[in-house]
Design a protein around this motif. Structure first.
Motif, short mmCIF file in Angstrom:
data_model
loop_
_atom_site.label_atom_id
_atom_site.label_comp_id
_atom_site.label_asym_id
_atom_site.label_seq_id
_atom_site.Cartn_x
_atom_site.Cartn_y
_atom_site.Cartn_z
N GLN A 9 0.69 -1.34 0.09
CA GLN A 9 0.04 0.07 -0.07
C GLN A 9 0.77 1.26 -0.05
O GLN A 9 0.67 2.35 0.74
N TYR A 10 1.78 1.29 -0.83
CA TYR A 10 2.94 2.56 -0.74
C TYR A 10 2.35 3.67 -1.25
O TYR A 10 2.89 4.72 -1.00
N TRP A 11 1.23 3.50 -2.05
CA TRP A 11 0.55 4.64 -2.98
C TRP A 11 0.05 5.78 -1.85
O TRP A 11 -0.23 6.71 -2.10
N SER A 12 -0.51 4.94 -0.41
CA SER A 12 -1.13 5.96 0.37
C SER A 12 0.18 6.49 1.34
O SER A 12 -0.35 7.33 2.20
N GLN A 13 1.49 6.43 1.09
CA GLN A 13 2.41 6.80 1.85
C GLN A 13 2.90 8.01 1.00
O GLN A 13 3.07 8.14 -0.12
N THR A 14 3.63 9.04 2.02
CA THR A 14 4.45 10.14 1.47
C THR A 14 5.89 9.67 0.80
O THR A 14 6.17 8.66 1.33
N ALA A 185 -0.58 11.53 -2.82
CA ALA A 185 -0.96 10.18 -2.34
C ALA A 185 -2.42 9.94 -2.20
O ALA A 185 -3.28 10.92 -2.23
N VAL A 186 -2.97 8.72 -2.34
CA VAL A 186 -4.10 8.35 -2.71
C VAL A 186 -4.45 7.36 -1.13
O VAL A 186 -3.66 7.07 -0.84
N ALA A 187 -5.74 7.04 -1.25
CA ALA A 187 -6.28 6.14 -0.01
C ALA A 187 -5.67 4.84 -0.43
O ALA A 187 -5.31 4.30 -1.08
N ALA A 188 -5.46 4.12 0.81
CA ALA A 188 -4.81 2.73 0.96
C ALA A 188 -5.70 1.58 0.25
O ALA A 188 -5.16 0.88 -0.51
N ALA A 190 -7.13 2.15 -2.74
CA ALA A 190 -7.57 2.57 -4.08
C ALA A 190 -7.15 1.43 -4.97
O ALA A 190 -6.30 0.57 -4.88
N ARG A 195 -4.99 4.72 -8.55
CA ARG A 195 -3.75 5.05 -7.79
C ARG A 195 -3.04 5.91 -8.85
O ARG A 195 -2.24 5.79 -9.80
#
Length: 845
Positions: A9-14, A185-188, A190, A195
């Motif tokens: 879920q790296y897309w939700s992290q800075t 960033a997007v929600a975990a 997504a 994404r």
């Protein structure tokens, strides 16, 4: 870094959090030492590990044939029964055959791998603050990768920086249009398509540029996780299908006959073990076991030869299609023309030189960050006074639907939108025209005047773009496609790309090879027509993209036959043209180097790109030209046809000899009181006759064969087999009759006589079968002649050496040898006469 440590879920992290967890610098990337360590830990960036053709693997493959394994098992039985001499001889011959194939295949595979490495995909990565170009397979989690229009995305990662960054990701999400990627960033939870800060392996950059932090590589990527559903085996080519069906046909017939021969021998009380070994050895001799090796060697040798002529083969299987190609579709820029575009004029709406148009064009071309192209490069190279006083505010990227690009600039606290693109598409969003410094409404008469100038310049061979502008509010923060409206047309840009020297001769050369050239271009139809006339194509039929849209598929199938130029077409229309040509049973080649060429390269039978093409085009291509030149292509086609011709030579030799030997052995087994030949003798014949056939890959090919494309025709090969196979059997039976009834030969003398006749006849008849021409008009290679002479001489002398007794051979009287050679000479003469009758009858049908 261990694979288990990869982040979910790296897309939700800075980016900062990811950089810390991946232990990398977002600015300077990894150090080379750390990257090398991670590559060892995580493994190469591949969806599935490639099975390298190691020497041990290739050697092992030589023994994978069930027949060879059975033969080795029977050899062990002989050894167990203390028949050591026969066991050692049979094992030695089997091992010698395997080593012969191994050395040929290993050499050919190694050479082919080196050639493919020349066009392997590379990526731009930042390591220790330096930008490096490395093979995409060496990218690891934590790498910072730089992407630009045309790049294939090598692995999954998050966007750190982006400028008008659009991705084509339909292979994963099914989205038809390119998707913009940003840094947010997007929600975990997504989904893939949601994404918007993530780029995926296997997708491509449509426009813009970006800096990306790689998080997942290889099988851990989204593409890797569903690869088995996405990556299917390429469709079987006609040649591959024919080879497979031919192999099945020969193998099935062989098994029926071999089992029958074994049963008859046992029924007539011949030794069971000898009968078993005889049947298995016969199976080895009759199966086209060398066919895969010969094809691989021919294709690999062909790829080496083509590389010397400037063509790198990425997929060996494409060589056959390349030789069979009868239509070549290509753009004109860089292929028919020099490819070095010059800006010859910046004209205002009245057709007079204009420094204002000069400046607007320069600002638009120099400030845009999308697709790099030769037109913008030509504008920038010319320069413009006062451009340094302008600051870029925003950009509306180019796409293949609008066919225009806009930038917003600020000067003296005032903002302007500057639009450049295809004239028709620019005029479509203009409400005014600037004449003599005054903005006038765009009425029908003024638009007709503008169109008339455009047509006049196009007929002279100029490629013409339009430039327009308007003032925009300073407070506006973002600009979109809808802002391209109510513009003022300010002038024209005139580009010239002259025909390439020698291109007319190259086109004539392709015509002589039976390859018809068709131009598929997005350029204006008048420019395309002028170029066609300039390169000697004459006054040919043309269709435009708008014409194509009006045609149903059935109508297009007929139109493509007679049309030479397709102008003003978009990528989807290009693909539609190629599919229509394929529907008409043509083998179609497509030559392209841009992002929008990838679908057409996939659809064509032969996708051809160039070394400086964008990654997407090179990945889709079967062949890569080191030089964008039709003459290089012509030489490559000739080499492809030579490779195809030499492959078919082995097919003809194998089918005619195998089919004849099947009946000879089957017939001899019925009336002889002993085995027609000992197992070790059959295997030795098989080994010795393989030697000349290994030289086929380097054999000369008749110029007349190269003059037109050829396709696989299994019906023709079946007819060839049914004519030349029985012809071989006739002279085998003649040999039996002379040995048994004429010379009253003993069992050992019979074996020796047939041994000599089999090898010498099989070696010499190669020179007849290898060509359609009369024998004196076709010259085999030096290697083939030398190896054939050696094999024939060796077989004649072998019965007089100490090896004769272990092999079950005996010296024959010189008169017997001469009679056998006379039979071989008769066979050779009749084979030559039969060949001439066969091909003459074929031509008359």
């Amino acid at each position: 870094m261990a694979k288990d440590d990869l982040i979910t879920q790296y897309w939700s992290q800075t980016p900062e959090t990811l950089g810390s967890r991946l232990n990398t610098s977002l600015k300077d990337g990894l150090s080379p030492a750390e990257a090398a360590q991670r590559l060892k830990s995580v493994g190469p960036n591949q969806i599935r590990k490639k099975a390298r053709a190691t020497p041990l693997r290739l050697l092992f493959n030589q023994f994978k044939s069930p027949i060879v394994l059975i033969l080795l098992g029977a050899t062990l039985i002989s050894a167990f029964l203390s028949d050591w001499v026969d066991a050692m001889i049979i094992f030695g011959i089997v091992l010698g055959s395997a080593l012969l194939s191994f050395f040929q295949e290993y050499s050919a595979n190694s050479a082919a791998e080196k050639l493919r490495a020349q066009v392997s995909l590379k990526s731009q990565v930042v390591r220790s603050g330096q930008t490096l170009s490395i093979p995409s397979e060496e990218i690891v989690p934590g790498d910072v990768v730089l992407l630009a229009a045309g790049s294939l995305i090598p692995a999954d990662g998050v966007v750190l920086e982006a400028k008008d960054f659009f991705i084509s990701q339909s292979v994963l999400t099914g989205e038809t249009f390119p998707v913009e990627k940003t840094t947010a960033a997007v929600a975990a939870g997504a989904s893939l398509s949601e994404r918007t800060n993530v780029v995926y392996m296997g997708t491509s950059v449509r426009s813009g540029s970006a800096r990306v932090l790689i998080v997942e590589t290889g099988a851990g990527t989204a593409f890797g996780q569903i690869a088995d559903r996405l990556v299917l085996r390429p469709p079987e080519t006609e040649f591959e299908s024919g080879i497979r069906r031919l192999g099945y046909l020969l193998t099935e017939v062989m098994f029926v006959l071999v089992l029958g021969i074994f049963a008859f021998n046992v029924y007539f009380h011949k030794p069971i073990l000898d009968s078993l070994l005889f049947s298995i050895a016969l199976a080895v001799g009759l199966t086209p076991q060398l066919l895969p090796a010969i094809i691989n060697i021919n294709l690999a040798r062909g790829s080496q030869s083509m590389a010397r002529h400037g063509v790198i083969v990425r997929r060996l299987e494409s060589i056959e299609n390349f030789g069979s190609m009868d239509i070549l579709c290509t753009d004109k820029t860089g292929t028919l023309t020099v490819g070095v575009v010059e800006l010859n004029g910046t004209m205002d709406a009245s057709g007079q030189p204009s420094t204002e148009v000069d400046l607007y064009a320069y600002l638009n071309a120099s400030l845009q960050t999308g697709l790099p192209n030769t037109l913008d490069q030509a504008i920038v190279a010319k320069g413009a006074d006062g451009a340094g006083e302008y600051e870029k505010i925003d950009e509306i990227p180019y796409d293949f639907v609008r066919k225009r690009l806009s930038v917003v600039v600020e000067h003296n606290h005032e903002r302007s939108e500057i639009t450049k693109g295809a004239l028709e598409n620019v005029l479509a969003v203009c409400s005014h025209v600037r004449l003599n410094g005054q903005d006038q409404p765009m009425d029908t008469e003024r638009q007709a005047d503008l169109q008339k100038r455009f047509e006049d310049w196009s007929e002279q061979g100029y490629r013409v773009l339009g430039v327009a502008t308007k003032s925009v509010p300073v407070q506006q923060h973002a600009y979109e496609h809808s802002d391209e409206a109510s513009l003022t047309f300010v002038g024209y840009l005139l580009f010239l790309d002259p025909p390439k020297p020698g291109v007319e001769e190259a086109i004539r050369g392709l015509e002589k090879l039976g390859v018809q050239l068709k131009i598929i271009t997005g350029d204006n139809h008048l420019v395309a027509k002028h170029t066609a006339a300039a390169v000697g194509l004459g006054d040919v039929k043309m269709l435009t993209g708008s014409d194509l849209d009006k045609l149903r598929d059935a109508a297009l199938w007929n139109a493509v036959e007679t049309t030479t130029i397709f102008a003003e077409v978009d990528p989807n229309e290009k693909e539609r043209i190629i599919l229509a040509l394929k529907k008409r049973r043509h083998v179609v080649g497509y030559m392209g180097d841009g992002i929008n060429d990838a679908p057409s390269l996939h659809s064509a039978d032969v996708g051809i790109s160039v070394a400086n093409a964008v990654d997407v085009a090179k990945e889709a291509a079967d062949l890569v030209l080191l030089k964008q030149d039709l003459d290089v292509l012509r030489e490559g086609i000739q080499q492809g046809r030579k490779t195809f011709a030499n492959t078919l030579k082995y097919v003809f030799m194998a089918t005619s000899a195998n089919f004849g030997n099947m009946f000879s052995m089957a017939g001899a087994s019925l009336f002889l009181p002993f085995l027609p030949m000992l197992p070790k003798q059959i295997l030795l014949i098989n080994f010795l006759t393989d030697l000349p056939e290994m030289t086929i890959a380097g054999d000369n090919v008749d110029p007349i064969y190269i003059e037109r494309p050829h396709r696989w025709d299994i019906a023709f090969i079946r007819r060839f087999m049914l004519v030349f196979g029985p012809l071989s059997s006739v002279f085998d039976f003649a040999t039996f009759a002379v040995l048994l009834w004429g010379l009253r030969a003993s069992e050992q003398a019979f074996h020796t006589g047939w041994f000599i006749e089999s090898i010498v006849s099989a070696s010499l008849v190669v020179f007849t079968i290898r060509t359609r021409l009369p024998l004196g008009r076709s010259h085999p290679s030096r290697a083939m002649m030398l190896v054939t002479a050696f094999v024939a001489l060796f077989s004649l002398l072998l019965p007089f050496t100490p090896l004769a007794a272990p092999l079950g051979l005996t010296p024959l009287p010189i008169t017997t040898v001469l009679i056998l050679l006379a039979i071989v000479a008769l066979y050779f003469m009749f084979a030559e006469l039969t060949k001439r009758w066969f091909y003459r009858r074929l031509q008359n049908q």
